[in-house]
Design a protein around this motif. Sequence first.
Motif, PDB file in Angstrom:
ATOM      1  N   PHE A 141      -4.464  15.410   1.047  1.00  0.00           N
ATOM      2  CA  PHE A 141      -3.365  16.316   1.406  1.00  0.00           C
ATOM      3  C   PHE A 141      -2.895  16.062   2.840  1.00  0.00           C
ATOM      4  CE2 PHE A 141      -4.836  18.785  -2.316  1.00  0.00           C
ATOM      5  CZ  PHE A 141      -3.618  18.959  -2.948  1.00  0.00           C
ATOM      6  N   SER A 187       2.272  11.099   5.892  1.00  0.00           N
ATOM      7  CA  SER A 187       3.130  10.097   5.215  1.00  0.00           C
ATOM      8  C   SER A 187       2.784   8.651   5.530  1.00  0.00           C
ATOM      9  CB  SER A 187       4.611  10.311   5.573  1.00  0.00           C
ATOM     10  OG  SER A 187       5.110  11.380   4.849  1.00  0.00           O
ATOM     11  N   LEU A 188       1.548   8.397   5.919  1.00  0.00           N
ATOM     12  CA  LEU A 188       1.154   7.009   6.182  1.00  0.00           C
ATOM     13  C   LEU A 188       0.616   6.370   4.908  1.00  0.00           C
ATOM     14  CD1 LEU A 188      -0.737   7.456   9.581  1.00  0.00           C
ATOM     15  CD2 LEU A 188       1.519   6.430   9.225  1.00  0.00           C
ATOM     16  N   PRO A 189       0.925   5.102   4.665  1.00  0.00           N
ATOM     17  CA  PRO A 189       0.283   4.384   3.557  1.00  0.00           C
ATOM     18  C   PRO A 189      -1.234   4.558   3.680  1.00  0.00           C
ATOM     19  CG  PRO A 189       2.082   3.090   4.420  1.00  0.00           C
ATOM     20  CD  PRO A 189       1.929   4.262   5.342  1.00  0.00           C
ATOM     21  N   TYR A 190      -1.872   4.878   2.566  1.00  0.00           N
ATOM     22  CA  TYR A 190      -3.183   5.536   2.630  1.00  0.00           C
ATOM     23  C   TYR A 190      -4.232   4.841   1.775  1.00  0.00           C
ATOM     24  CZ  TYR A 190      -6.382   9.438   1.248  1.00  0.00           C
ATOM     25  OH  TYR A 190      -7.462  10.231   0.952  1.00  0.00           O
ATOM     26  N   HIS A 223      -0.430   1.825  -5.515  1.00  0.00           N
ATOM     27  CA  HIS A 223      -0.605   0.575  -4.764  1.00  0.00           C
ATOM     28  C   HIS A 223      -0.228  -0.580  -5.685  1.00  0.00           C
ATOM     29  CE1 HIS A 223      -2.673   2.994  -1.850  1.00  0.00           C
ATOM     30  NE2 HIS A 223      -3.652   3.290  -2.679  1.00  0.00           N
ATOM     31  N   PRO A 270      -0.677  15.600  -5.262  1.00  0.00           N
ATOM     32  CA  PRO A 270      -0.258  14.494  -4.404  1.00  0.00           C
ATOM     33  C   PRO A 270      -0.532  13.181  -5.137  1.00  0.00           C
ATOM     34  CG  PRO A 270      -2.342  15.413  -3.614  1.00  0.00           C
ATOM     35  CD  PRO A 270      -2.009  16.110  -4.899  1.00  0.00           C
ATOM     36  N   PHE A 275      -1.239   2.229   8.602  1.00  0.00           N
ATOM     37  CA  PHE A 275      -2.096   2.708   7.519  1.00  0.00           C
ATOM     38  C   PHE A 275      -3.014   3.831   7.982  1.00  0.00           C
ATOM     39  CE2 PHE A 275      -1.365  -1.892   6.681  1.00  0.00           C
ATOM     40  CZ  PHE A 275      -0.620  -1.766   5.519  1.00  0.00           C
ATOM     41  N   ILE A 318      -0.042   8.733  -5.514  1.00  0.00           N
ATOM     42  CA  ILE A 318       0.000   7.497  -4.730  1.00  0.00           C
ATOM     43  C   ILE A 318       0.062   6.314  -5.687  1.00  0.00           C
ATOM     44  CG2 ILE A 318      -2.507   7.098  -4.588  1.00  0.00           C
ATOM     45  CD1 ILE A 318      -1.981   6.561  -1.518  1.00  0.00           C
ATOM     46  N   ILE A 352       0.855  -1.195   0.000  1.00  0.00           N
ATOM     47  CA  ILE A 352       0.000   0.000   0.000  1.00  0.00           C
ATOM     48  C   ILE A 352       0.886   1.237   0.000  1.00  0.00           C
ATOM     49  CG2 ILE A 352      -1.829   1.209   1.280  1.00  0.00           C
ATOM     50  CD1 ILE A 352      -2.530  -1.623   0.038  1.00  0.00           C
ATOM     51  N   GLY A 353       0.599   2.147  -0.917  1.00  0.00           N
ATOM     52  CA  GLY A 353       1.465   3.306  -1.088  1.00  0.00           C
ATOM     53  C   GLY A 353       1.175   4.467  -0.166  1.00  0.00           C
ATOM     54  N   LYS A 354       2.212   5.279  -0.012  1.00  0.00           N
ATOM     55  CA  LYS A 354       2.112   6.564   0.686  1.00  0.00           C
ATOM     56  C   LYS A 354       1.889   7.670  -0.345  1.00  0.00           C
ATOM     57  CE  LYS A 354       6.263   5.830   2.595  1.00  0.00           C
ATOM     58  NZ  LYS A 354       7.410   5.837   3.523  1.00  0.00           N
ATOM     59  N   VAL A 355       1.396   8.809   0.113  1.00  0.00           N
ATOM     60  CA  VAL A 355       1.269   9.947  -0.791  1.00  0.00           C
ATOM     61  C   VAL A 355       2.648  10.566  -1.010  1.00  0.00           C
ATOM     62  CG1 VAL A 355       0.283  12.237  -1.109  1.00  0.00           C
ATOM     63  CG2 VAL A 355      -1.117  10.393  -0.159  1.00  0.00           C
ATOM     64  N   ALA A 396      -2.925  13.152   4.160  1.00  0.00           N
ATOM     65  CA  ALA A 396      -2.151  11.905   4.035  1.00  0.00           C
ATOM     66  C   ALA A 396      -0.740  12.200   3.541  1.00  0.00           C
ATOM     67  CB  ALA A 396      -2.853  10.940   3.086  1.00  0.00           C
ATOM     68  N   ARG A 397      -0.616  13.262   2.724  1.00  0.00           N
ATOM     69  CA  ARG A 397       0.720  13.683   2.312  1.00  0.00           C
ATOM     70  C   ARG A 397       1.515  14.146   3.537  1.00  0.00           C
ATOM     71  NH1 ARG A 397       1.014  18.812  -1.643  1.00  0.00           N
ATOM     72  NH2 ARG A 397       0.346  19.838   0.256  1.00  0.00           N
TER      73      ARG A 397
END
Lengths: 341, 341
Positions: free
Chosen positions: B93, B99-102, A333, A329, B78, A331, A190-193, B95-96
């Motif tokens: 924004f 910096s958590l997987p989102y 996955h 922003p 997450f 992301i 799972i990706g981060k922004v 989440a940017r």
Amino acid sequence: MLVGKQSWRFDNRPAILGTGVVGGPFEGKGRLGSEFDVVYDKLWMNEDSFEKASRLLVEDAVKIAIKKSGKQQDEMQFFLAGDLINQITPTSFAARTNSLPYFGLFGACSTSMEGLALAAFLVNYGGAKHVVTGASSHNSAVERQFRYPTEYGGQKAPTAQWTVTGAGMAVVGESSMQMTNQPVVVGATIGKVIDMGMSDPLNMGGAMAPAAFDTIFTHFQDFALPYDHYDCIFTGDLGEIGHATCYELLMQKGVNLPQNKFKDCGLLIYADSQKKDVLSGGSGAGCSATVFYGHILNEMKQNRYKKVLICATGALLSPLSFQQGETIPCIAHAVAVELLN
Amino acid sequence: MLVGKQSWRFDNRPAILGTGVVGGPFEGKGRLGSEFDVVYDKLWMNEDSFEKASRLLVEDAVKIAIKKSGKQQDEMQFFLAGDLINQITPTSFAARTNSLPYFGLFGACSTSMEGLALAAFLVNYGGAKHVVTGASSHNSAVERQFRYPTEYGGQKAPTAQWTVTGAGMAVVGESSMQMTNQPVVVGATIGKVIDMGMSDPLNMGGAMAPAAFDTIFTHFQDFALPYDHYDCIFTGDLGEIGHATCYELLMQKGVNLPQNKFKDCGLLIYADSQKKDVLSGGSGAGCSATVFYGHILNEMKQNRYKKVLICATGALLSPLSFQQGETIPCIAHAVAVELLN
């Protein structure tokens, strides 16, 4: 279970039991035209708005996916899906039609793999026997929402991409020992922004490339995999510029992938003859969804690939955020799929 | 595990380890004003747009929730959240920033419980040790998106509701035997889209009532619970009209709840003196999120309730779908929370 920082391994190997892939007229003429289950010959699809046509794509793809899974509608527990339109109304109206308990998702063009990762998690741990997941977009509905109505005929920069008209849906369910030639989901990251400060909505691929890089690189680290583990890695819709940028970022970090093992759904979907319209490549939430649930799974079933990683990329901007001077922003996955045989 | 048709039971009882609840000036003057961690005294919150102020609410609430959980930012895996703004940019924004997987979610005002249900599922099955989840809304940003800019000073029908300015976020993590006085998530029921043909965006509560009814009724059936199982059932933001309608629908089906055990977050949040503005009640994705993660959990920790069901309701419309003559598809997700002691 959690693996590394931001990944899951699915030990029960949830299976992709059936898929439904529906496209528009332009996609039908593309390189992968024959891999759609249904191709509409008009963008309106007999609806009176492009957004309603978007809903129809989703409804069709869900129905086809369930039918091809060999299961019944009432054996499905949940529907996890989304699209690019404000408040994802095409997907929500389709959820009204299919009456499945519904998780609305928004990950822009990364929604396809956001949904598949969650779907696989739910099935792996017995939260559902079967779920339907996927994503969609409609060129005319998305272009007027994010850029200009297509009727204006505005010119675009060569960095711009072409929004795919299409929906790709899948039924994910428990796998069994009897299955052969069955694609199964084995892991996800799972990706981060990631936001590198780019702000041009006509160069989304470039903006999204660092997010794709980050997720792919993290995936290899989390699972401690050798870089040649996958037969092919597919990015979602980076297009020419973004895909080349992502490749370079990977190479710089020592991820030495042969170029023929690193592809982009946005570069696969259209024919060379469509290049003047498509510009840098296909995009939209329906891009990775239709190419993966159609073409790539077909290739796997024909044993061209045994292990693939799909890294769907999303640009989480809105017209309003752009107007307010925000950067984009992004992301990504990634979901790992193997052929069980 | 799957229970009944569309519910999950969480046998490992994921805990709500910390919450962050942030509000605007109007919420600070409300009945629950003292239960917010932070109350801003201006709607702008020193940002140059209401959407950016929305982002700030989320950022603040996430930070506070993590701090109050006693964990560190890097112990979070997450972030599952959403809001009402087009393409949920305030949440993306934020989440940017964190910096958590989102996982971006869109369930309109039901997003709070869509997120908590998924968060609890992930933690229950070891997909994460700790996740952050929640929802938010900002009165001025949402009103201009869905109805009219508040600066117009337009009059509203008495059926209309007041969008809450606020964000409610929680850290959900593994529970341990040492915990006392700890709220834990024991079950969830995921709603279907219900659309009874209502189309007035100034009467959302009425439109959403059948969805809330359907989810609550299904919850009792799926878990085979007696109707007096919960100390209180809270709907999200039905307001006066929707809440009365939902109560009547439940009574008609034989769900005999005493009226004092059936409350609505939208009817709890504001003071009687605010009624002329609030009209039928509070609403917005931040309504159930702030009332549950603030007030209701406080009440539980003070032993006023031991078992509650929170049923957050969402109207999945957009301005565009309304303009195109569509009715309002509605949904509700319910999460059961108990106090572990």
